[in-house]
Scaffold this motif. Sequence first.
Motif, PDB file in Angstrom:
ATOM      1  N   PRO A 305     -35.969   2.496  15.190  1.00 33.00           N
ATOM      2  CA  PRO A 305     -36.007   1.318  15.887  1.00 33.00           C
ATOM      3  C   PRO A 305     -35.369   0.087  15.507  1.00 33.00           C
ATOM      4  O   PRO A 305     -35.055   0.129  14.615  1.00 33.00           O
ATOM      5  CB  PRO A 305     -37.704   1.081  15.977  1.00 33.00           C
ATOM      6  N   LEU A 306     -34.834  -0.590  16.342  1.00 27.76           N
ATOM      7  CA  LEU A 306     -33.941  -1.903  16.042  1.00 27.76           C
ATOM      8  C   LEU A 306     -34.316  -2.772  17.027  1.00 27.76           C
ATOM      9  O   LEU A 306     -33.914  -2.886  18.393  1.00 27.76           O
ATOM     10  CB  LEU A 306     -32.629  -1.521  16.045  1.00 27.76           C
ATOM     11  N   ASP A 307     -35.111  -3.756  16.721  1.00 28.71           N
ATOM     12  CA  ASP A 307     -35.789  -5.061  17.650  1.00 28.71           C
ATOM     13  C   ASP A 307     -35.474  -6.262  16.920  1.00 28.71           C
ATOM     14  O   ASP A 307     -36.127  -6.383  15.593  1.00 28.71           O
ATOM     15  CB  ASP A 307     -36.994  -4.794  18.002  1.00 28.71           C
ATOM     16  N   GLY A 308     -34.844  -7.357  17.633  1.00 29.80           N
ATOM     17  CA  GLY A 308     -34.764  -8.553  17.350  1.00 29.80           C
ATOM     18  C   GLY A 308     -33.350  -8.776  16.654  1.00 29.80           C
ATOM     19  O   GLY A 308     -33.212  -9.945  16.455  1.00 29.80           O
ATOM     20  N   ALA A 309     -32.464  -7.836  16.493  1.00 29.23           N
ATOM     21  CA  ALA A 309     -31.153  -8.047  16.062  1.00 29.23           C
ATOM     22  C   ALA A 309     -30.301  -6.939  16.389  1.00 29.23           C
ATOM     23  O   ALA A 309     -30.914  -5.766  16.696  1.00 29.23           O
ATOM     24  CB  ALA A 309     -31.166  -8.263  14.565  1.00 29.23           C
ATOM     25  N   GLY A 310     -28.976  -7.109  16.456  1.00 30.32           N
ATOM     26  CA  GLY A 310     -28.199  -5.824  16.893  1.00 30.32           C
ATOM     27  C   GLY A 310     -27.350  -5.254  15.265  1.00 30.32           C
ATOM     28  O   GLY A 310     -27.414  -5.865  14.391  1.00 30.32           O
ATOM     29  N   LEU A 311     -27.115  -3.993  15.801  1.00 31.57           N
ATOM     30  CA  LEU A 311     -26.292  -3.456  14.403  1.00 31.57           C
ATOM     31  C   LEU A 311     -25.258  -4.225  14.173  1.00 31.57           C
ATOM     32  O   LEU A 311     -24.652  -4.433  12.943  1.00 31.57           O
ATOM     33  CB  LEU A 311     -25.846  -2.031  14.916  1.00 31.57           C
ATOM     34  N   ALA A 312     -24.610  -4.793  15.206  1.00 28.95           N
ATOM     35  CA  ALA A 312     -23.354  -5.645  14.947  1.00 28.95           C
ATOM     36  C   ALA A 312     -23.580  -6.950  14.037  1.00 28.95           C
ATOM     37  O   ALA A 312     -23.020  -7.174  13.132  1.00 28.95           O
ATOM     38  CB  ALA A 312     -22.613  -6.074  16.309  1.00 28.95           C
ATOM     39  N   ASP A 313     -24.687  -7.502  14.219  1.00 29.62           N
ATOM     40  CA  ASP A 313     -25.329  -8.633  13.696  1.00 29.62           C
ATOM     41  C   ASP A 313     -25.644  -8.094  12.278  1.00 29.62           C
ATOM     42  O   ASP A 313     -25.193  -8.962  11.291  1.00 29.62           O
ATOM     43  CB  ASP A 313     -26.553  -8.907  14.096  1.00 29.62           C
ATOM     44  N   LEU A 314     -26.035  -7.052  11.701  1.00 27.14           N
ATOM     45  CA  LEU A 314     -26.249  -6.566  10.542  1.00 27.14           C
ATOM     46  C   LEU A 314     -25.238  -6.430   9.923  1.00 27.14           C
ATOM     47  O   LEU A 314     -24.960  -6.775   8.375  1.00 27.14           O
ATOM     48  CB  LEU A 314     -27.361  -5.427  10.624  1.00 27.14           C
ATOM     49  N   ARG A 315     -24.170  -5.455  10.350  1.00 21.97           N
ATOM     50  CA  ARG A 315     -23.131  -5.223   9.646  1.00 21.97           C
ATOM     51  C   ARG A 315     -22.182  -6.432   9.469  1.00 21.97           C
ATOM     52  O   ARG A 315     -21.582  -6.680   8.218  1.00 21.97           O
ATOM     53  CB  ARG A 315     -22.182  -4.218  10.468  1.00 21.97           C
ATOM     54  N   ALA A 316     -22.133  -7.481  10.425  1.00 13.51           N
ATOM     55  CA  ALA A 316     -21.265  -8.502  10.122  1.00 13.51           C
ATOM     56  C   ALA A 316     -22.024  -9.340   8.813  1.00 13.51           C
ATOM     57  O   ALA A 316     -21.049  -9.917   7.881  1.00 13.51           O
ATOM     58  CB  ALA A 316     -21.427  -9.469  11.405  1.00 13.51           C
TER      59      ALA A 316
END
Length: 330
Positions: A305-316
């Motif tokens: 699951p991934l809710d509240g932020a996107g993968l791009a946000d986390l990688r950046a």
Amino acid sequence: MPLRSLPPAHRPLADALALGPALLERARSSAAPWIAASLVEGPAVVLGAAQRAGRVVDLAACAARGAPVLRRATTGTAAFLGGRGVVWTLALPHAAALAPDAAARTLLNRNVRGFLRGFARAGAPAHYAGREWISLQHRPAALLGVDVAQDGAVLLEVLAGHDAPPAIPAELAAPDERAVDRWLGKAPAALAEVVPARVSPEALAGVVVEAVALRAGLPLADGGGAPELAVERFQPITAPDDPAPAGAGAAAVARVPIGWIEAAAVGGSSPGHAWLGGDVLTARWLLDALGRGEAPASLDTAAAPLDGAGLADLRALVQRALSAERAPER
């Protein structure tokens, strides 16, 4: 296949939180879902698994009030327990154990429905509009936490305060926490404000457990004796940077829809490695993998699951933390 349960019981808060990993292991070994309801006592703050303590609360203020700060096994945002409260623990061998159409990305939406039914049966109409809380009588009242292991086993926790709302009081919150409107302009509620007075916390705990089984169409079976609990993992937190590892660099912080995410470079034997955490609802293994800089092709993000932020946000944010660590001092 039954939904196995432990009878609702009064438990120390650390024991209630330690039930998460214990029931998750039972769900794995029995290939069956498990549920428990724990009646707990505050005051206390319960952080999400990946929240850095000092960004969420003022530890000195919590200590002065006699409100220990503990951490649960599931990701998401922090809950305040101002007095009596209930912690529901649901462990599944896989995402679709209770709802056949559930997948990682619809995990909360599908599995929260039994809890909604339970609150409604207790006299408090309940709704879930997504993300981290359930509303009762149109007021935020129960907080959600989730984790998914790489083998697909699922842990879901629901926390609600009977005597006080789940919002961290302003005098205990860190500045970053006070800057977030976690409740979308609504006033969060204590269970005592939204559940009929005739329904005790003990009764509510049981009604919700029964409703989860009913909504899933499964018989409720006594799970027998309580499991052995690793309560040492759920003792009060005293370090503001917990759970970032010792020696991690300064945290890089970014605002996202759910609140905050943060990353800190970790030196030593793992160059290019960062601790990654924050308020996001996701799998802890995914945060760890992104912190290690694994290539997108090697991450099965559909399994988390991934809710509240996107993968791009986390990688950046990981790259920002690592770049700051590599930047020469002036």
